[in-house]
Design a protein around this motif. Structure first.
Motif, short mmCIF file in Angstrom:
data_model
loop_
_atom_site.label_atom_id
_atom_site.label_comp_id
_atom_site.label_asym_id
_atom_site.label_seq_id
_atom_site.Cartn_x
_atom_site.Cartn_y
_atom_site.Cartn_z
N HIS A 116 -6.00 2.57 -2.79
CA HIS A 116 -4.84 2.64 -1.89
C HIS A 116 -4.57 4.09 -1.53
O HIS A 116 -4.61 4.97 -2.39
CB HIS A 116 -3.61 2.03 -2.58
CG HIS A 116 -3.84 0.64 -3.07
ND1 HIS A 116 -3.62 -0.47 -2.29
CD2 HIS A 116 -4.31 0.18 -4.26
CE1 HIS A 116 -3.94 -1.56 -2.97
NE2 HIS A 116 -4.36 -1.18 -4.17
N HIS A 117 -4.31 4.35 -0.25
CA HIS A 117 -3.97 5.71 0.15
C HIS A 117 -2.71 6.15 -0.57
O HIS A 117 -1.78 5.35 -0.76
CB HIS A 117 -3.77 5.79 1.67
CG HIS A 117 -3.66 7.19 2.16
ND1 HIS A 117 -2.45 7.84 2.28
CD2 HIS A 117 -4.60 8.10 2.54
CE1 HIS A 117 -2.65 9.07 2.72
NE2 HIS A 117 -3.95 9.25 2.89
N TYR A 118 -2.66 7.41 -0.98
CA TYR A 118 -1.57 7.86 -1.84
C TYR A 118 -0.19 7.70 -1.20
O TYR A 118 0.82 7.60 -1.90
CB TYR A 118 -1.80 9.32 -2.28
CG TYR A 118 -1.42 10.38 -1.26
CD1 TYR A 118 -0.15 10.96 -1.24
CD2 TYR A 118 -2.34 10.80 -0.29
CE1 TYR A 118 0.20 11.93 -0.31
CE2 TYR A 118 -2.00 11.78 0.64
CZ TYR A 118 -0.74 12.33 0.63
OH TYR A 118 -0.40 13.29 1.56
N ARG A 119 -0.10 7.66 0.14
CA ARG A 119 1.21 7.53 0.78
C ARG A 119 1.62 6.08 1.00
O ARG A 119 2.72 5.80 1.48
CB ARG A 119 1.23 8.27 2.12
CG ARG A 119 1.24 9.77 1.98
CD ARG A 119 1.59 10.47 3.28
NE ARG A 119 0.52 10.46 4.26
CZ ARG A 119 0.55 9.85 5.42
NH1 ARG A 119 1.61 9.14 5.78
NH2 ARG A 119 -0.47 9.92 6.26
N SER A 120 0.76 5.14 0.66
CA SER A 120 1.04 3.73 0.97
C SER A 120 1.97 3.11 -0.07
O SER A 120 2.03 3.53 -1.22
CB SER A 120 -0.27 2.94 1.04
OG SER A 120 -0.90 2.92 -0.23
N GLU A 121 2.72 2.11 0.39
CA GLU A 121 3.51 1.27 -0.50
C GLU A 121 2.70 -0.01 -0.72
O GLU A 121 2.28 -0.65 0.24
CB GLU A 121 4.86 0.93 0.14
CG GLU A 121 5.67 2.14 0.61
CD GLU A 121 6.43 2.80 -0.53
OE1 GLU A 121 6.73 2.11 -1.52
OE2 GLU A 121 6.72 4.01 -0.42
N TRP A 122 2.48 -0.37 -1.95
CA TRP A 122 1.58 -1.51 -2.20
C TRP A 122 1.95 -2.20 -3.50
O TRP A 122 2.79 -1.73 -4.26
CB TRP A 122 0.12 -1.04 -2.24
CG TRP A 122 -0.18 0.02 -3.27
CD1 TRP A 122 0.11 1.35 -3.19
CD2 TRP A 122 -0.82 -0.18 -4.53
NE1 TRP A 122 -0.30 2.00 -4.33
CE2 TRP A 122 -0.88 1.09 -5.17
CE3 TRP A 122 -1.35 -1.28 -5.18
CZ2 TRP A 122 -1.45 1.26 -6.42
CZ3 TRP A 122 -1.93 -1.10 -6.44
CH2 TRP A 122 -1.98 0.16 -7.04
N GLU A 123 1.31 -3.33 -3.74
CA GLU A 123 1.62 -4.13 -4.93
C GLU A 123 0.39 -4.28 -5.79
O GLU A 123 -0.70 -4.63 -5.31
CB GLU A 123 2.16 -5.51 -4.53
CG GLU A 123 2.53 -6.36 -5.73
CD GLU A 123 3.30 -7.63 -5.35
OE1 GLU A 123 3.64 -8.40 -6.28
OE2 GLU A 123 3.56 -7.83 -4.16
N TRP A 124 0.55 -4.02 -7.07
CA TRP A 124 -0.51 -4.21 -8.05
C TRP A 124 -0.54 -5.69 -8.47
O TRP A 124 0.50 -6.30 -8.71
CB TRP A 124 -0.27 -3.33 -9.27
CG TRP A 124 -1.21 -3.55 -10.42
CD1 TRP A 124 -1.03 -4.40 -11.48
CD2 TRP A 124 -2.47 -2.92 -10.64
NE1 TRP A 124 -2.10 -4.33 -12.34
CE2 TRP A 124 -3.00 -3.43 -11.85
CE3 TRP A 124 -3.20 -1.97 -9.93
CZ2 TRP A 124 -4.23 -3.01 -12.37
CZ3 TRP A 124 -4.42 -1.54 -10.44
CH2 TRP A 124 -4.93 -2.06 -11.64
#
Length: 425
Positions: free
Chosen positions: A333-341
């Motif tokens: 995931h790009h470091y600036r992205s908001e994401w779910e593990w």
């Protein structure tokens, strides 16, 4: 405060390019100013009561990769990180669990150091606990008050007055302006202040956003004698003092999670500018927040995924996780992205890691040029640390086979911190 042993970092042929980075303050990709071939980085550290979950790891990995990019470009780095080892969340956890707050902090700091070492993170050159700089922070608060940037609010039940930063005075009489770091609307700042440790509705304050500089001593709370009375520091001024003491003013990058943009980084910059007359940093870079089970990871929700449990095999994933696989799961995931593990992400990362290691030994009639792979990796790294592209580059190259497996393994280790087994080992 001691740090941890640095990981191996092989030398690579040639040199990369200093990365363009997204500056939150300007909302643009920029090359932050680097003086005399040295980048100076400050990243806000943990409050040691829930170390180390994957949200922490994702943030510190982002700035680990940033340093690797600078170093590969021939730029020296000086890295400073604090530990907020006296703060309300820590004290509340200690009281709830019946543990002395100092013992809880020491335990969690030790666990964090262990997790960072096992994950192959570059250690800070300056690793400073707030409790190691109480006198310096108190002196800074006294200086702000003497210069007209702070005022007192009478506080019932305390051994003196709380001291607050005067936002309006700082805007009038210093180089800092509200919004220099946080490009938010006024109503958003007000909501974030209430949500993230501020007290916009407190009576006696001159402005609702004015942050606490010094909390007067209360019964049952840790406190220290100081020129501004007995008490303990506010949150933002801690980082102002620790960062500028370690790195000086106008350093290269102030970093942290995106939940620190306001009020923390905004007022850290405000305090530092009011004290020194110069800006805190040239650029402000922020990592996205990681969710789990539909919500941002937080202790209150009980949805934290701990690095130590993954590494020890006591988490949801069966068996101990390879540290390189955890890194790959995050770097996807790009470091600036908001994401779910998702729990399955670790298995996916292990499969990728196995495929890469197998690819180093793959015979090919038409292998990929390892030097070309290195150049592609460096190009993605220079473009705002685009690790998903870097991973895709290695997927393709190692699926095909490469002409110099050692070089590719060294590149994965030096640039991504991912340990592979070279073919000739």
């Amino acid at each position: 405060m001691r740090t941890w042993t640095p990981p191996e970092a092989p030398e690579l042929p040639g040199a990369g390019t200093a990365p363009k980075l997204f500056n939150t303050a300007t909302e643009r990709l920029e090359h932050p100013a680097i003086h005399e071939g040295r980048a100076r980085l400050y990243v806000c550290g943990i409050t040691p009561y829930d170390a180390t979950h994957l949200g922490h790891a994702f943030t510190y990995l982002a700035f680990d990769i940033m340093q690797r990019a600078w170093r590969d470009a021939g730029i020296d780095t000086v890295y400073a990180q604090n530990i907020t080892d006296v703060d309300d969340p820590l004290l509340e956890r200690a009281e709830a669990t019946g543990v002395d707050w100092r013992a809880l902090a020491d335990e969690q700091i030790g666990l964090f150091r262990s997790d960072m070492h096992r994950m192959g993170m570059l250690p800070p050159d300056h690793y400073v606990a707030v409790t190691e700089r109480i006198d310096e922070i108190a002196a800074a608060v006294a200086a702000l008050e003497a210069r007209g940037f702070a005022y007192r609010v009478p506080t019932e039940g305390a051994a003196g007055d709380d001291v607050y930063f005067d936002t309006a005075a700082a805007e009038r009489d210093s180089q800092w302006r509200l919004g220099d770091v946080s490009p938010y609307a006024p109503e958003t700042r007000l909501a974030l202040s209430a949500e993230r440790g501020g007290d916009p509705e407190r009576a006696g304050k001159r402005g609702p956003l004015d942050p606490l500089l010094w909390r007067a001593a209360r019964a049952g709370e840790p406190s220290w004698e100081s020129p501004v009375g007995p008490g303990r520091p506010g949150w933002h001024v801690e980082c102002s003092v620790i960062a500028t003491e370690a790195l000086g003013g106008a350093f290269t990058v102030q970093g942290g999670g995106s939940d620190l943009i306001f009020p923390h980084h905004e007022f850290t910059a405000a305090h530092a500018t009011a004290l020194s007359g110069t800006p805190l940093a040239h650029a402000y870079c922020h990592a996205g927040l990681v969710s789990y089970q539909g919500h941002k990871m937080s202790k209150s929700r009980g949805n934290l995924v701990f690095v130590s449990k993954l590494l020890d095999g006591t988490g949801a994933h069966p068996g101990p996780a390879d540290p390189a696989a955890i890194r790959l799961g995050l770097l996807a995931h790009h470091y600036r992205s908001e994401w779910e593990w998702h729990d399955a992400d670790l298995e996916t990362a292990h499969r990728r890691l196995d495929a890469w290691r197998a690819g180093l030994t793959r015979s090919s009639a038409d292998p990929a040029s390892s030097l070309a792979v290195l150049q592609q990796l460096r190009s993605a790294l220079a473009n705002d640390l685009d690790t998903p592209v870097m991973l895709a580059t290695l997927d393709a190259a190692l699926d095909r086979g490469v002409d110099d497996p050692r070089l590719v393994a060294d590149a994965a280790l030096a640039l991504l911190g991912v340990q592979l087994e070279p073919a000739n080992d």
